[in-house]
Motif scaffolding. Structure first.
Motif, PDB file in Angstrom:
ATOM      1  N   VAL A 227       0.855  -1.185   0.000  1.00  0.00           N
ATOM      2  CA  VAL A 227       0.000   0.000   0.000  1.00  0.00           C
ATOM      3  C   VAL A 227       0.893   1.238   0.000  1.00  0.00           C
ATOM      4  N   GLY A 228       1.007   1.898  -1.157  1.00  0.00           N
ATOM      5  CA  GLY A 228       1.914   3.029  -1.283  1.00  0.00           C
ATOM      6  C   GLY A 228       1.298   4.168  -2.066  1.00  0.00           C
ATOM      7  N   LYS A 229       2.128   5.159  -2.376  1.00  0.00           N
ATOM      8  CA  LYS A 229       1.649   6.325  -3.128  1.00  0.00           C
ATOM      9  C   LYS A 229       2.312   6.453  -4.497  1.00  0.00           C
ATOM     10  N   TYR A 230       3.262   5.555  -4.804  1.00  0.00           N
ATOM     11  CA  TYR A 230       3.938   5.599  -6.101  1.00  0.00           C
ATOM     12  C   TYR A 230       3.754   4.271  -6.837  1.00  0.00           C
TER      13      TYR A 230
ATOM     14  N   GLU B  29      -4.426   6.130  -1.877  1.00  0.00           N
ATOM     15  CA  GLU B  29      -5.549   7.053  -2.029  1.00  0.00           C
ATOM     16  C   GLU B  29      -6.851   6.335  -2.404  1.00  0.00           C
ATOM     17  N   ASP B  30      -6.759   5.064  -2.830  1.00  0.00           N
ATOM     18  CA  ASP B  30      -7.970   4.313  -3.154  1.00  0.00           C
ATOM     19  C   ASP B  30      -8.917   4.217  -1.960  1.00  0.00           C
ATOM     20  N   PHE B  31      -8.342   4.250  -0.740  1.00  0.00           N
ATOM     21  CA  PHE B  31      -9.163   4.082   0.456  1.00  0.00           C
ATOM     22  C   PHE B  31     -10.011   5.316   0.760  1.00  0.00           C
ATOM     23  N   GLU B  32      -9.795   6.391  -0.012  1.00  0.00           N
ATOM     24  CA  GLU B  32     -10.655   7.563   0.150  1.00  0.00           C
ATOM     25  C   GLU B  32     -12.052   7.296  -0.414  1.00  0.00           C
ATOM     26  N   THR B  33     -12.140   6.360  -1.353  1.00  0.00           N
ATOM     27  CA  THR B  33     -13.434   6.033  -1.973  1.00  0.00           C
ATOM     28  C   THR B  33     -13.829   4.567  -1.786  1.00  0.00           C
ATOM     29  N   LYS B  34     -12.919   3.745  -1.307  1.00  0.00           N
ATOM     30  CA  LYS B  34     -13.195   2.317  -1.145  1.00  0.00           C
ATOM     31  C   LYS B  34     -12.903   1.886   0.288  1.00  0.00           C
TER      32      LYS B  34
ATOM     33  N   ASP C 200     -12.689  -4.158   0.622  1.00  0.00           N
ATOM     34  CA  ASP C 200     -12.878  -4.332  -0.821  1.00  0.00           C
ATOM     35  C   ASP C 200     -11.561  -4.462  -1.568  1.00  0.00           C
ATOM     36  N   VAL C 201     -10.504  -3.858  -1.025  1.00  0.00           N
ATOM     37  CA  VAL C 201      -9.217  -3.814  -1.723  1.00  0.00           C
ATOM     38  C   VAL C 201      -8.247  -4.868  -1.200  1.00  0.00           C
ATOM     39  N   LEU C 202      -8.259  -5.092   0.113  1.00  0.00           N
ATOM     40  CA  LEU C 202      -7.235  -5.931   0.747  1.00  0.00           C
ATOM     41  C   LEU C 202      -7.690  -7.364   1.002  1.00  0.00           C
TER      42      LEU C 202
ATOM     43  N   ALA D 295      -5.112   0.947   6.131  1.00  0.00           N
ATOM     44  CA  ALA D 295      -4.526  -0.362   5.826  1.00  0.00           C
ATOM     45  C   ALA D 295      -3.920  -0.982   7.080  1.00  0.00           C
ATOM     46  N   VAL D 296      -3.255  -0.154   7.904  1.00  0.00           N
ATOM     47  CA  VAL D 296      -2.686  -0.647   9.160  1.00  0.00           C
ATOM     48  C   VAL D 296      -3.801  -1.159  10.066  1.00  0.00           C
ATOM     49  N   GLN D 297      -4.861  -0.384  10.202  1.00  0.00           N
ATOM     50  CA  GLN D 297      -5.974  -0.774  11.066  1.00  0.00           C
ATOM     51  C   GLN D 297      -6.588  -2.096  10.600  1.00  0.00           C
ATOM     52  N   TYR D 298      -6.758  -2.231   9.292  1.00  0.00           N
ATOM     53  CA  TYR D 298      -7.322  -3.464   8.744  1.00  0.00           C
ATOM     54  C   TYR D 298      -6.424  -4.655   9.081  1.00  0.00           C
TER      55      TYR D 298
END
Length: 562
Positions: free
Chosen positions: A313-316, A349-354, A358-360, A383-386
């Motif tokens: 889970v990153g930004k690049y 940034e996907d977690f701002e809308t998802k 759903d992702v992990l 992501a850490v919390q999940y």
């Protein structure tokens, strides 16, 4: 006359015995042909024959180093033990040879010009007009020849492609070295492309011919051609290349696409690359190559015992080279556990809308890597919390550790405003800017307004681990040294409040001031570790880093529970 010639020959042999041989690797046609990988693979093959090697990178860009460059521009920044921020190819060099790189193994045009201008301002040139030749080229040659150590071969890769304007001083310096070094002490290896035109049903040699022509116009005749291709090179095309490029047919080496970078040394050995290099130097009866390590790696790649999925889970994530060392360290962890690692790239940034679910969902492990700036941090915290709540193995690196601390502070310690001063002064900053720290016997100080380049906590620093900790068991020791690259640090003053939540500070700097590792005990979570340093930089395919080995091992166990 015969005696004179014999004396000269003996002198050259004596000089060669005292000095390393030099291999200069250049590229043509297009970039991204794999010069760095070819250099690393060749270094590994020479090592397999019992020779000592050192690898270096010459970068023509004007930045002093890649430290302030965007990952989108340059990929990751590779950090050495002595604190140099360098090109990512040095990571290839270290991973394939195990030889630690240093500040003296990567230089840029920017650094060269900085040193020349500093000398000119001091008056070191005694009033002379400072010019590209000889001053810039001399500086490049001094770099290539300096601090080689007790090695048999020095491999120098030139960034970019032949014909680039910014690369001309480097090619000129190497041309001069080709004449100044004792006869038979240097080799020019040129990497080119042989495209296949499907519509014509033909492999085209013309791009390689033009690339070599460009190189020869500078005054460099390549000794060996490594021709990258998607298909086998027909004998007729090989002869044609040799004829038009003025090299021996045996010196036209085929470099086919590989299923993994770790099969490249074996592939290039089978094609005769190391044999041809040694033949060029007159070493006609070299020691037999011991390739057992690489054969074992190939066997693991071909016959894994299973597969695990790791979400990064990153930004690049749109440019995986931004996390190159992490990618490879995960693969190494797979080697250690005899499994294939499939990486799921997740944009924070996907977690701002998802929702994280759903992702992990389906990930056997979650890794949050380093980074800079606020963008995507709230997604990383989710992501850490999940990972914590769902008991999924978690590995936080640098910023990933800081996000784990902030998540625990917010959701377990009741500090709703917990944050980092990197994201602003509002809130309760459990992570803050480091203003001073100890490096060796010196105290280092920094301010918020200092230059960005080279001002972080860089390079190898020691840490002391808690004896009963998960990480101490993984390392097999309580004293470690790891490479750092960060400007912000978890505030030790919050230790008691955070440890009350079962997030333990299991690694500290020797003076007990700087938190280096946090973890959740294994009776609460199967594997949850955050580290302030970058362990991926010290992982090798034949010696996986213990934390990546443990992380992938925990992911394997998790996959069996699904």
């Amino acid at each position: 006359m015969r005696n004179t010639a014999l004396v000269a020959e003996c002198r050259d042999i004596a000089l060669m015995a005292k000095q390393p041989r030099y291999i200069f690797i250049t590229g043509g046609v297009v970039s991204s042909l794999g010069k760095g990988l070819a250099s690393a693979a060749l270094g590994a093959l020479l090592q397999a024959r019992g020779y000592k090697v050192r690898l270096r990178k010459l970068d023509p860009y004007l930045n002093v180093d890649p430290g302030t460059m965007s990952p989108y521009q340059h990929g990751e920044v590779y950090v050495t033990d002595d604190g140099a921020e360098t090109d990512l190819d040095l990571g290839h060099y270290e991973r394939f040879t195990g030889v630690s790189a240093a500040q003296s193994d990567n230089i840029t045009t920017g650094r060269i010009y900085s040193e020349i201008i500093a000398k000119e301002r001091r008056g070191d040139y005694l009033g002379a007009t400072v010019q590209v030749i000889p001053h810039v080229t001399n500086e490049i040659k001094d770099f290539v020849l300096s601090d080689a150590g007790d090695v048999d071969f020095v491999l120098c890769e030139v960034g970019g492609t032949v014909g680039d304007i910014e690369g001309l001083p480097f090619f000129e310096a190497l041309r001069q070295l080709g004449q100044e070094l004792p006869r038979g002490q240097c080799c020019f290896l040129h990497v080119t492309l042989l495209p296949y035109i499907a519509a014509a049903g033909e492999m085209k040699t013309k791009p390689t011919q033009h690339s070599v022509k460009e190189l020869r116009s500078i005054g460099i005749q390549p000794d060996i051609l490594l021709c990258r291709s998607e298909r086998e090179i027909p004998e007729g095309e090989r002869r044609k290349i040799a004829r038009f490029c003025n090299v021996r047919e045996s010196s036209v080496i085929q470099g086919l696409d590989a299923k993994s970078i770790y099969t490249v040394p074996l592939a290039y050995h089978d094609e005769g690359l190391d044999r041809e290099v040694l033949n060029h130097f007159g070493i006609l009866a070299p020691p037999k190559a011991d390739l057992g390590t690489w054969q074992a790696i190939e066997e693991t790649l071909s016959n894994p015992d299973g597969e695990v999925k790791i979400a990064v889970v990153g930004k690049y994530t749109v440019l995986p080279d931004a996390y190159k060392s992490i990618t490879e360290a995960l693969v190494h962890g797979g080697f250690a556990n005899q499994v294939k690692v499939k990486i799921l790239w997740v944009e924070a940034e996907d977690f701002e809308t998802k929702e994280p679910e759903d992702v992990l969902k389906g990930a056997n492990g979650i890794l949050v890597p380093g980074g800079f700036g606020e963008r995507g941090t709230e997604g990383k915290i989710k992501a850490v919390q999940y990972a914590r709540e769902k008991k999924i193995p978690y590995f936080g690196i640098c910023l990933g550790m800081q996000m784990a601390v902030i998540e625990a502070a917010r959701n377990l310690a009741g500090m709703d405003a917990a944050s980092s001063s990197e994201f602003g002064e509002e809130g309760e900053n459990v992570v803050g800017l480091m203003t001073e720290w100890t490096k060796g016997n010196e105290r280092v100080e920094r301010t918020k307004t200092a230059d960005l380049g080279g001002t972080m906590r860089l390079g190898a620093y020691p840490a002391i681990l808690s004896e009963s900790s998960l990480v101490a068991k993984a390392y097999g020791t309580t004293e470690i040294s790891e490479r750092h690259r960060h400007r912000y640090e978890v505030n030790i003053d919050y230790r008691d409040r955070l440890e009350a939540t079962d997030l333990h500070f299991s690694g500290l700097s020797p003076d007990g001031v700087l938190p280096e590792i946090v973890e959740i005990p294994t009776h609460i979570h199967p594997w949850f570790v955050g580290v302030q340093f970058h362990p991926e930089l010290k992982s090798r395919p034949f010696d996986p880093h213990p934390l990546f080995k443990g992380f992938i091992g925990a992911a394997v166990e998790q996959s069996r529970l699904v």
